[in-house]
Design a protein around this motif. Structure first.
Motif, PDB file in Angstrom:
ATOM      1  N   ALA A  14       7.426  36.812  48.622  1.00  0.00           N
ATOM      2  CA  ALA A  14       6.045  36.929  49.106  1.00  0.00           C
ATOM      3  C   ALA A  14       5.144  37.540  48.042  1.00  0.00           C
ATOM      4  O   ALA A  14       4.000  37.118  47.860  1.00  0.00           O
ATOM      5  N   ALA A  15       5.660  38.551  47.339  1.00  0.00           N
ATOM      6  CA  ALA A  15       4.874  39.189  46.280  1.00  0.00           C
ATOM      7  C   ALA A  15       4.567  38.196  45.159  1.00  0.00           C
ATOM      8  O   ALA A  15       3.444  38.154  44.645  1.00  0.00           O
ATOM      9  N   TRP A  16       5.548  37.400  44.776  1.00  0.00           N
ATOM     10  CA  TRP A  16       5.345  36.420  43.706  1.00  0.00           C
ATOM     11  C   TRP A  16       4.362  35.329  44.135  1.00  0.00           C
ATOM     12  O   TRP A  16       3.555  34.852  43.321  1.00  0.00           O
ATOM     13  N   ILE A  17       4.435  34.916  45.403  1.00  0.00           N
ATOM     14  CA  ILE A  17       3.474  33.933  45.914  1.00  0.00           C
ATOM     15  C   ILE A  17       2.054  34.479  45.767  1.00  0.00           C
ATOM     16  O   ILE A  17       1.130  33.774  45.344  1.00  0.00           O
ATOM     17  N   GLY A  18       1.881  35.772  46.108  1.00  0.00           N
ATOM     18  CA  GLY A  18       0.573  36.399  45.986  1.00  0.00           C
ATOM     19  C   GLY A  18       0.095  36.454  44.546  1.00  0.00           C
ATOM     20  O   GLY A  18      -1.088  36.215  44.258  1.00  0.00           O
ATOM     21  N   ILE A  19       1.004  36.777  43.622  1.00  0.00           N
ATOM     22  CA  ILE A  19       0.639  36.879  42.203  1.00  0.00           C
ATOM     23  C   ILE A  19       0.146  35.537  41.671  1.00  0.00           C
ATOM     24  O   ILE A  19      -0.917  35.438  41.037  1.00  0.00           O
ATOM     25  N   VAL A  20       0.911  34.485  41.927  1.00  0.00           N
ATOM     26  CA  VAL A  20       0.565  33.151  41.415  1.00  0.00           C
ATOM     27  C   VAL A  20      -0.740  32.651  42.036  1.00  0.00           C
ATOM     28  O   VAL A  20      -1.634  32.156  41.333  1.00  0.00           O
ATOM     29  N   ALA A  21      -0.864  32.791  43.367  1.00  0.00           N
ATOM     30  CA  ALA A  21      -2.061  32.303  44.051  1.00  0.00           C
ATOM     31  C   ALA A  21      -3.315  33.046  43.588  1.00  0.00           C
ATOM     32  O   ALA A  21      -4.365  32.433  43.351  1.00  0.00           O
ATOM     33  N   ASN A  22      -3.196  34.362  43.437  1.00  0.00           N
ATOM     34  CA  ASN A  22      -4.368  35.147  43.030  1.00  0.00           C
ATOM     35  C   ASN A  22      -4.780  34.893  41.592  1.00  0.00           C
ATOM     36  O   ASN A  22      -5.970  34.942  41.269  1.00  0.00           O
ATOM     37  N   LEU A  23      -3.814  34.650  40.722  1.00  0.00           N
ATOM     38  CA  LEU A  23      -4.152  34.298  39.345  1.00  0.00           C
ATOM     39  C   LEU A  23      -4.981  33.016  39.317  1.00  0.00           C
ATOM     40  O   LEU A  23      -5.998  32.921  38.615  1.00  0.00           O
ATOM     41  N   GLY A  24      -4.536  32.024  40.095  1.00  0.00           N
ATOM     42  CA  GLY A  24      -5.260  30.755  40.147  1.00  0.00           C
ATOM     43  C   GLY A  24      -6.651  30.914  40.740  1.00  0.00           C
ATOM     44  O   GLY A  24      -7.635  30.380  40.204  1.00  0.00           O
ATOM     45  N   LEU A  25      -6.745  31.665  41.841  1.00  0.00           N
ATOM     46  CA  LEU A  25      -8.047  31.855  42.492  1.00  0.00           C
ATOM     47  C   LEU A  25      -9.005  32.666  41.630  1.00  0.00           C
ATOM     48  O   LEU A  25     -10.203  32.354  41.547  1.00  0.00           O
ATOM     49  N   ALA A  26      -8.499  33.713  41.001  1.00  0.00           N
ATOM     50  CA  ALA A  26      -9.357  34.547  40.157  1.00  0.00           C
ATOM     51  C   ALA A  26      -9.935  33.730  39.004  1.00  0.00           C
ATOM     52  O   ALA A  26     -11.136  33.830  38.699  1.00  0.00           O
ATOM     53  N   ALA A  27      -9.090  32.916  38.377  1.00  0.00           N
ATOM     54  CA  ALA A  27      -9.553  32.085  37.263  1.00  0.00           C
ATOM     55  C   ALA A  27     -10.588  31.072  37.741  1.00  0.00           C
ATOM     56  O   ALA A  27     -11.642  30.878  37.108  1.00  0.00           O
ATOM     57  N   MET A  28     -10.294  30.416  38.869  1.00  0.00           N
ATOM     58  CA  MET A  28     -11.213  29.407  39.395  1.00  0.00           C
ATOM     59  C   MET A  28     -12.570  30.020  39.739  1.00  0.00           C
ATOM     60  O   MET A  28     -13.625  29.510  39.352  1.00  0.00           O
ATOM     61  N   LYS A  29     -12.571  31.147  40.462  1.00  0.00           N
ATOM     62  CA  LYS A  29     -13.833  31.749  40.899  1.00  0.00           C
ATOM     63  C   LYS A  29     -14.630  32.325  39.725  1.00  0.00           C
ATOM     64  O   LYS A  29     -15.866  32.287  39.737  1.00  0.00           O
ATOM     65  N   ALA A  30     -13.928  32.858  38.726  1.00  0.00           N
ATOM     66  CA  ALA A  30     -14.631  33.392  37.556  1.00  0.00           C
ATOM     67  C   ALA A  30     -15.326  32.274  36.784  1.00  0.00           C
ATOM     68  O   ALA A  30     -16.498  32.396  36.400  1.00  0.00           O
ATOM     69  N   ILE A  31     -14.612  31.167  36.579  1.00  0.00           N
ATOM     70  CA  ILE A  31     -15.173  30.040  35.824  1.00  0.00           C
ATOM     71  C   ILE A  31     -16.335  29.403  36.592  1.00  0.00           C
ATOM     72  O   ILE A  31     -17.423  29.182  36.047  1.00  0.00           O
ATOM     73  N   VAL A  32     -16.100  29.127  37.891  1.00  0.00           N
ATOM     74  CA  VAL A  32     -17.156  28.514  38.700  1.00  0.00           C
ATOM     75  C   VAL A  32     -18.329  29.476  38.862  1.00  0.00           C
ATOM     76  O   VAL A  32     -19.491  29.058  38.854  1.00  0.00           O
ATOM     77  N   GLY A  33     -18.042  30.775  38.993  1.00  0.00           N
ATOM     78  CA  GLY A  33     -19.101  31.753  39.136  1.00  0.00           C
ATOM     79  C   GLY A  33     -20.033  31.772  37.943  1.00  0.00           C
ATOM     80  O   GLY A  33     -21.263  31.881  38.097  1.00  0.00           O
ATOM     81  N   MET A  34     -19.457  31.656  36.739  1.00  0.00           N
ATOM     82  CA  MET A  34     -20.293  31.635  35.522  1.00  0.00           C
ATOM     83  C   MET A  34     -21.064  30.334  35.416  1.00  0.00           C
ATOM     84  O   MET A  34     -22.241  30.326  35.041  1.00  0.00           O
ATOM     85  N   ILE A  35     -20.397  29.226  35.745  1.00  0.00           N
ATOM     86  CA  ILE A  35     -21.070  27.920  35.674  1.00  0.00           C
ATOM     87  C   ILE A  35     -22.188  27.832  36.704  1.00  0.00           C
ATOM     88  O   ILE A  35     -23.278  27.308  36.427  1.00  0.00           O
ATOM     89  N   ALA A  36     -21.924  28.365  37.915  1.00  0.00           N
ATOM     90  CA  ALA A  36     -22.878  28.238  39.020  1.00  0.00           C
ATOM     91  C   ALA A  36     -23.859  29.408  39.107  1.00  0.00           C
ATOM     92  O   ALA A  36     -24.667  29.477  40.031  1.00  0.00           O
TER      93      ALA A  36
END
Length: 300
Positions: A14-36
């Motif tokens: 469960a901890a590893w699932i959280g790590i992988v998912a959050n890495l992906g979400l953080a990267a996506m939101k940071a990139i889209v946040g700067m673009i948008a």
């Protein structure tokens, strides 16, 4: 596979699932946040990044709690998960404070209307984070893991913050379209709301984690079956004292039994051993310490 090993494997996964998912979400939101041009989405990305750290802390805490008792820790390492919960709560509070500072500064800077792309990123985040919350909260409750439950609520705080960001971004976009200046600041207001929500959740989770870390006994209504089990052992004439205390995800029992004062020490020891064996059959009981007293004719 032993129950303790199964528990560890489930919580680690469960901890590893959280790590992988959050890495992906953080990267996506940071990139889209700067673009948008969305400060609320960038703030949300920071929150998701903090979830990565909290999941790592949980992973370390779960691993430490699994360690067997040793000379320095005869009661085991069960409280390692509660300590991990406190660390996660502190990290959560720091993130909330940083977002609050950023939101406050936004009111004194030129505001750009965010693009519609930001809304799609937030919707994806809400869906994924709610799934992580439900999964981790279920496992945390099932395996009595304070650290995983705290981490689950960290995910739920991300859902709330993403929802606040969604409202703020939507208001800002609408304000730009309708040329309503005060609505344009909806993105910054959303960041401030996110900060307050995170701070409140950090306080609640930290308070509960500290309570669990301190030695406290289970209430009488929670130990009825345990006490009845001890009394049912042949030779036990009375329970002089009974304390069942939570030590992380398991329970340690300290008990004083009264036996016939005329029996031998060996017979008293045999009864004490039987009491321990019987109580060890109760759910989540990790160890039992039995003290034998002579029965004085008074019942508790």
């Amino acid at each position: 596979m032993r129950e303790e090993e199964v528990r560890y494997q489930k919580l680690r996964f469960a901890a590893w699932i959280g790590i992988v998912a959050n890495l992906g979400l953080a990267a996506m939101k940071a990139i889209v946040g700067m673009i948008a041009n969305s400060k609320a989405l960038i703030a949300d990305a920071v929150h998701s990044a903090s979830d990565v750290v909290s999941s790592v802390v949980v992973l370390i805490g779960v691993r430490a709690a699994k360690m067997p008792p040793d000379e320095d820790h005869p009661y085991g390492h069960g409280k390692a998960e509660s300590v991990a919960s406190i660390i996660v709560a502190v990290l959560l509070f720091i993130v909330g404070f940083e977002i609050a500072v950023s939101a406050f500064q936004s009111f004194f800077e030129p505001v750009e209307v965010p693009r519609t792309l930001a809304i799609y990123a937030v919707l994806i985040s809400i869906f994924v984070k709610e799934g992580l919350f439900r999964y981790k909260h279920y496992l945390g409750k099932k395996f009595k893991s304070d650290a995983l439950v705290t981490d689950a609520w960290h995910h739920r705080s991300d859902v709330l913050s993403s929802f606040a960001a969604l409202l703020g971004i939507g208001a800002a976009i609408l304000g730009g379209y309708l040329h309503i200046q005060w609505l344009v600041y909806g993105d910054a207001v959303a960041s401030a709301v996110v900060a307050v929500l995170i701070g409140k959740m950090a306080w609640d989770l930290g308070n509960q984690a500290i309570h669990n870390t301190l030695d406290h006994v289970l209430h009488d209504e929670d130990t009825v079956e345990m006490r009845e089990a001890a009394k049912s052992v042949d030779g036990v004439m009375n329970l002089d004292a009974f304390h069942a205390r939570e030590h992380g995800h398991y329970v340690i029992i300290d008990i004083k039994i009264a036996v016939n004062p005329r029996m031998t020490v060996e017979d008293g020891h045999t009864i004490a051993k039987a009491v321990k064996e019987r109580l060890m059959l109760e759910p989540n009981v990790h160890d039992v310490f039995v003290h034998v007293n002579p029965y004085n004719g008074k019942d508790s």
